[in-house]
Design an enzyme around this catalytic site. Structure first.
Site, mmCIF file in Angstrom:
data_model
loop_
_atom_site.group_PDB
_atom_site.id
_atom_site.type_symbol
_atom_site.label_atom_id
_atom_site.label_comp_id
_atom_site.label_asym_id
_atom_site.label_seq_id
_atom_site.Cartn_x
_atom_site.Cartn_y
_atom_site.Cartn_z
ATOM 1 N N HIS A 43 -2.579 -3.333 -3.343
ATOM 2 C CA HIS A 43 -3.941 -3.180 -2.833
ATOM 3 C C HIS A 43 -4.941 -3.056 -3.987
ATOM 4 O O HIS A 43 -6.069 -3.540 -3.904
ATOM 5 C CB HIS A 43 -4.007 -1.941 -1.931
ATOM 6 C CG HIS A 43 -5.171 -1.944 -1.003
ATOM 7 N ND1 HIS A 43 -5.470 -0.871 -0.202
ATOM 8 C CD2 HIS A 43 -6.129 -2.870 -0.744
ATOM 9 C CE1 HIS A 43 -6.548 -1.141 0.521
ATOM 10 N NE2 HIS A 43 -6.973 -2.339 0.205
ATOM 11 N N HIS A 95 0.842 -1.202 0.000
ATOM 12 C CA HIS A 95 0.000 0.000 0.000
ATOM 13 C C HIS A 95 0.876 1.251 0.000
ATOM 14 O O HIS A 95 2.042 1.197 0.381
ATOM 15 C CB HIS A 95 -0.854 0.078 1.275
ATOM 16 C CG HIS A 95 -1.608 -1.150 1.626
ATOM 17 N ND1 HIS A 95 -2.977 -1.255 1.471
ATOM 18 C CD2 HIS A 95 -1.208 -2.334 2.161
ATOM 19 C CE1 HIS A 95 -3.378 -2.448 1.893
ATOM 20 N NE2 HIS A 95 -2.325 -3.125 2.321
ATOM 21 N N TYR A 96 0.291 2.391 -0.366
ATOM 22 C CA TYR A 96 0.894 3.671 -0.003
ATOM 23 C C TYR A 96 -0.045 4.375 0.967
ATOM 24 O O TYR A 96 -1.244 4.103 1.012
ATOM 25 C CB TYR A 96 1.234 4.545 -1.205
ATOM 26 C CG TYR A 96 0.142 4.884 -2.190
ATOM 27 C CD1 TYR A 96 -1.129 5.270 -1.782
ATOM 28 C CD2 TYR A 96 0.393 4.872 -3.563
ATOM 29 C CE1 TYR A 96 -2.115 5.617 -2.691
ATOM 30 C CE2 TYR A 96 -0.589 5.212 -4.490
ATOM 31 C CZ TYR A 96 -1.841 5.582 -4.038
ATOM 32 O OH TYR A 96 -2.819 5.921 -4.936
ATOM 33 N N THR A 97 0.515 5.286 1.775
ATOM 34 C CA THR A 97 -0.260 5.864 2.873
ATOM 35 C C THR A 97 -1.075 7.095 2.480
ATOM 36 O O THR A 97 -1.988 7.482 3.205
ATOM 37 C CB THR A 97 0.665 6.262 4.037
ATOM 38 O OG1 THR A 97 1.603 7.248 3.578
ATOM 39 C CG2 THR A 97 1.417 5.042 4.568
ATOM 40 N N GLU A 120 2.581 -0.881 4.554
ATOM 41 C CA GLU A 120 2.273 0.497 4.163
ATOM 42 C C GLU A 120 3.582 1.234 3.877
ATOM 43 O O GLU A 120 4.557 1.110 4.631
ATOM 44 C CB GLU A 120 1.506 1.217 5.270
ATOM 45 C CG GLU A 120 0.068 0.762 5.453
ATOM 46 C CD GLU A 120 -0.892 1.406 4.462
ATOM 47 O OE1 GLU A 120 -0.419 2.215 3.631
ATOM 48 O OE2 GLU A 120 -2.102 1.110 4.533
ATOM 49 N N ASP A 180 -3.615 2.042 -4.902
ATOM 50 C CA ASP A 180 -2.257 1.906 -4.384
ATOM 51 C C ASP A 180 -1.702 0.492 -4.621
ATOM 52 O O ASP A 180 -2.478 -0.457 -4.675
ATOM 53 C CB ASP A 180 -2.204 2.262 -2.894
ATOM 54 C CG ASP A 180 -3.224 1.503 -2.042
ATOM 55 O OD1 ASP A 180 -4.381 1.354 -2.478
ATOM 56 O OD2 ASP A 180 -2.870 1.076 -0.940
#
Length: 263
Positions: A153, A42-44, A106, A163
């Site tokens: 994700h 994922h990215y945040t 993440e 993401d």
């Protein structure tokens, strides 16, 4: 009276102690494996302080957080033996609710910014990617994760997530031996037939589902199918990820879903 109460208390405590099972850990069963089958990246969409706050104080969580500092750190936030709340409604192949069978990572990254000339995506620093690769190799060793089960994700939830985005370096992960990658020569060999005759939408939907994506089987290029194609193209052909079926996407899908030849 005091003696009677003391005797009663001893009897109660003795009774409780006798009900406690004695666990003998000297034996180990041969028939077992890790519960972890997938790794989800994922990215945040936030900076480091806010990422930490969200992942430690809110309902959402992940097993690891990779920072975007000059010297990136990796925070372990949830024990790998426990479920983290990172995947949400999700599926891959025959698996659903991937929170319970995956490790979530993440990565501190803003995601994207919409500008007058279009959407601009944020990349990942080389040092950040180095940390991600090292972490993934450790996880792979611990849990024997299959190459096809390192996922974004957007792949397990293509109708609602984007993401880790089209600039995530999946090809670097392939070069490190972490994920499977379509052979360039095989793709080039398959391309002419699809340039001459593009498969219909039903073919794309079937191949996408075969690869693992939850894909409608409607034989219609609907929004849901486009979203799945975007996720697929962003990973394997990130020079163009518009969700439009084309010959190159078909060739890549063909190679990825071809039966594996045993040596």
């Amino acid at each position: 009276m005091k003696k009677l109460l003391l005797a009663s208390l001893i009897a109660v405590l003795t009774g409780c102690a006798s009900q406690m099972p004695r666990i003998d850990n000297s034996l180990t069963a041969k028939g077992q494996s890790s519960r972890v089958r997938f790794v989800v990246l994922h990215y945040t969409v936030s900076d480091l302080p806010l990422s930490i706050k969200l992942l430690t104080e809110k309902e959402v969580s992940a097993h690891y957080l990779v920072t975007d500092e000059d010297e990136p750190r990796v925070y372990a936030l949830v024990d790998e033996n426990r479920a983290a709340w990172h995947a949400g409604i999700s599926s891959w192949k025959n698996y659903t609710a991937l929170n319970y069978s995956s490790i979530g990572i993440e990565i501190v990254n803003p995601g994207f910014k919409d500008m007058p000339d279009g959407r601009h995506w944020y990349g990942f620093s080389e040092r950040q990617v180095d940390q991600i690769v090292a972490l993934l190799k450790q996880i792979k060793e611990r849990h024997q994760i299959a190459p096809e089960n390192f996922l974004g994700h957007n792949e397990i939830a293509p109708q609602r997530k984007q993401d880790p985005g089209p600039l995530f370096p999946w090809k670097r992960l392939a070069a490190e031996g972490l994920i499977a990658w379509p052979d360039a020569n095989a793709v080039a060999a398959a391309l002419p037939q699809y340039e001459a005759q593009l498969p219909d939408i039903a073919w794309f939907q079937q191949k996408l589902a075969q690869h693992g994506y939850a894909t409608p089987q409607t034989a219609v290029l609907d929004e849901q199918t486009r979203n799945v194609l975007v996720a697929f193209q962003a990973k394997y052909r990130n020079s163009k990820w518009d969700g439009v079926p084309d010959a190159e996407s078909a060739a890549i899908l063909d190679v990825l879903t071809a039966p594996k030849v045993k040596p």
